[in-house]
Design a protein around this motif. Structure first.
Motif, PDB file in Angstrom:
ATOM      1  N   LEU A  73      41.776  22.013  41.711  1.00 46.83           N
ATOM      2  CA  LEU A  73      41.042  23.280  41.551  1.00 46.83           C
ATOM      3  C   LEU A  73      40.913  24.015  42.878  1.00 46.83           C
ATOM      4  O   LEU A  73      40.908  25.247  42.907  1.00 46.83           O
ATOM      5  N   SER A  74      40.826  23.284  43.967  1.00 50.81           N
ATOM      6  CA  SER A  74      40.801  23.919  45.278  1.00 50.81           C
ATOM      7  C   SER A  74      42.105  24.662  45.546  1.00 50.81           C
ATOM      8  O   SER A  74      42.095  25.814  45.994  1.00 50.81           O
ATOM      9  N   CYS A  75      43.222  24.002  45.265  1.00 53.37           N
ATOM     10  CA  CYS A  75      44.532  24.637  45.490  1.00 53.37           C
ATOM     11  C   CYS A  75      44.742  25.828  44.565  1.00 53.37           C
ATOM     12  O   CYS A  75      45.184  26.897  45.001  1.00 53.37           O
ATOM     13  N   VAL A  76      44.418  25.663  43.298  1.00 54.04           N
ATOM     14  CA  VAL A  76      44.623  26.750  42.337  1.00 54.04           C
ATOM     15  C   VAL A  76      43.683  27.917  42.639  1.00 54.04           C
ATOM     16  O   VAL A  76      44.093  29.080  42.618  1.00 54.04           O
ATOM     17  N   GLY A  77      42.420  27.615  42.947  1.00 58.73           N
ATOM     18  CA  GLY A  77      41.473  28.673  43.278  1.00 58.73           C
ATOM     19  C   GLY A  77      41.866  29.432  44.529  1.00 58.73           C
ATOM     20  O   GLY A  77      41.767  30.668  44.590  1.00 58.73           O
ATOM     21  N   THR A  78      42.337  28.713  45.530  1.00 59.45           N
ATOM     22  CA  THR A  78      42.791  29.354  46.757  1.00 59.45           C
ATOM     23  C   THR A  78      44.006  30.238  46.482  1.00 59.45           C
ATOM     24  O   THR A  78      44.111  31.341  47.024  1.00 59.45           O
ATOM     25  N   ALA A  79      44.917  29.781  45.638  1.00 59.70           N
ATOM     26  CA  ALA A  79      46.093  30.587  45.301  1.00 59.70           C
ATOM     27  C   ALA A  79      45.679  31.856  44.559  1.00 59.70           C
ATOM     28  O   ALA A  79      46.201  32.939  44.847  1.00 59.70           O
ATOM     29  N   VAL A  80      44.740  31.746  43.645  1.00 58.63           N
ATOM     30  CA  VAL A  80      44.282  32.927  42.906  1.00 58.63           C
ATOM     31  C   VAL A  80      43.608  33.916  43.846  1.00 58.63           C
ATOM     32  O   VAL A  80      43.852  35.129  43.767  1.00 58.63           O
ATOM     33  N   LEU A  81      42.788  33.424  44.757  1.00 62.44           N
ATOM     34  CA  LEU A  81      42.134  34.322  45.718  1.00 62.44           C
ATOM     35  C   LEU A  81      43.151  34.973  46.650  1.00 62.44           C
ATOM     36  O   LEU A  81      43.006  36.141  47.015  1.00 62.44           O
ATOM     37  N   ALA A  82      44.190  34.248  47.012  1.00 60.32           N
ATOM     38  CA  ALA A  82      45.230  34.822  47.868  1.00 60.32           C
ATOM     39  C   ALA A  82      46.023  35.899  47.126  1.00 60.32           C
ATOM     40  O   ALA A  82      46.418  36.907  47.717  1.00 60.32           O
ATOM     41  N   VAL A  83      46.257  35.703  45.839  1.00 62.60           N
ATOM     42  CA  VAL A  83      46.931  36.737  45.050  1.00 62.60           C
ATOM     43  C   VAL A  83      46.061  37.995  44.985  1.00 62.60           C
ATOM     44  O   VAL A  83      46.567  39.117  45.107  1.00 62.60           O
ATOM     45  N   CYS A  84      44.761  37.813  44.831  1.00 62.29           N
ATOM     46  CA  CYS A  84      43.854  38.964  44.846  1.00 62.29           C
ATOM     47  C   CYS A  84      43.895  39.669  46.201  1.00 62.29           C
ATOM     48  O   CYS A  84      43.893  40.909  46.258  1.00 62.29           O
ATOM     49  N   LEU A  85      43.943  38.905  47.272  1.00 65.01           N
ATOM     50  CA  LEU A  85      44.065  39.499  48.608  1.00 65.01           C
ATOM     51  C   LEU A  85      45.368  40.276  48.728  1.00 65.01           C
ATOM     52  O   LEU A  85      45.380  41.395  49.257  1.00 65.01           O
ATOM     53  N   ARG A  86      46.457  39.720  48.216  1.00 64.51           N
ATOM     54  CA  ARG A  86      47.747  40.406  48.290  1.00 64.51           C
ATOM     55  C   ARG A  86      47.711  41.726  47.532  1.00 64.51           C
ATOM     56  O   ARG A  86      48.251  42.735  47.987  1.00 64.51           O
ATOM     57  N   ILE A  87      47.078  41.732  46.384  1.00 62.40           N
ATOM     58  CA  ILE A  87      46.970  42.966  45.607  1.00 62.40           C
ATOM     59  C   ILE A  87      46.164  44.009  46.373  1.00 62.40           C
ATOM     60  O   ILE A  87      46.517  45.189  46.395  1.00 62.40           O
TER      61      ILE A  87
END
Length: 124
Positions: A73-87
């Motif tokens: 969940l740490s890895c998946v949550g971090t990836a989702v937050l990074a995608v939001c940052l990219r957007i």
């Protein structure tokens, strides 16, 4: 002269179409700014880490299941937050044109702190 079968010609045209698609995607991605490419690498690393943990769990076992869930969940949550940052930092995205990149990064960091506090609490 032998006429090629329709199955082999359709498979070769499908392969050619796939290669053309990949070339077009690669040429379009090469025009992407380097800060977005760095975020993409970070997302890929986070997803790869999550997959590595799932494979490890499948091979070794699920004894500390909370630890496994926390790590994934740490890895998946971090990836989702990074995608939001990219957007948010993408210059071509008109929806976030008034949002400063520094503000988007500060939101990313704050959300990561909250995410990892929750995950550390879940470990306990």
């Amino acid at each position: 002269m032998a006429k090629p079968s329709s199955a082999s010609s359709s498979s070769s045209s499908t392969t050619k179409d796939a290669q053309d698609l990949l070339r077009a995607l690669w040429s379009a991605y090469s025009a992407t700014p380097s800060n977005l490419k760095i975020i993409d690498l970070y997302v890929a690393f986070a997803v790869f880490s999550a997959l590595l943990q799932v494979v490890y769990m499948a091979l070794v076992g699920t004894f500390p299941f909370n630890s496994f869930l926390s790590g994934v969940l740490s890895c998946v949550g971090t990836a989702v937050l990074a995608v939001c940052l990219r957007i948010q930092v993408n210059k071509e995205n008109k929806e976030f044109k008034d949002l400063a990149p520094e503000r988007a990064f500060a939101d990313f960091v704050l959300c990561n702190v909250v995410l990892h506090l929750v995950i550390m609490n879940f470990l306990g």
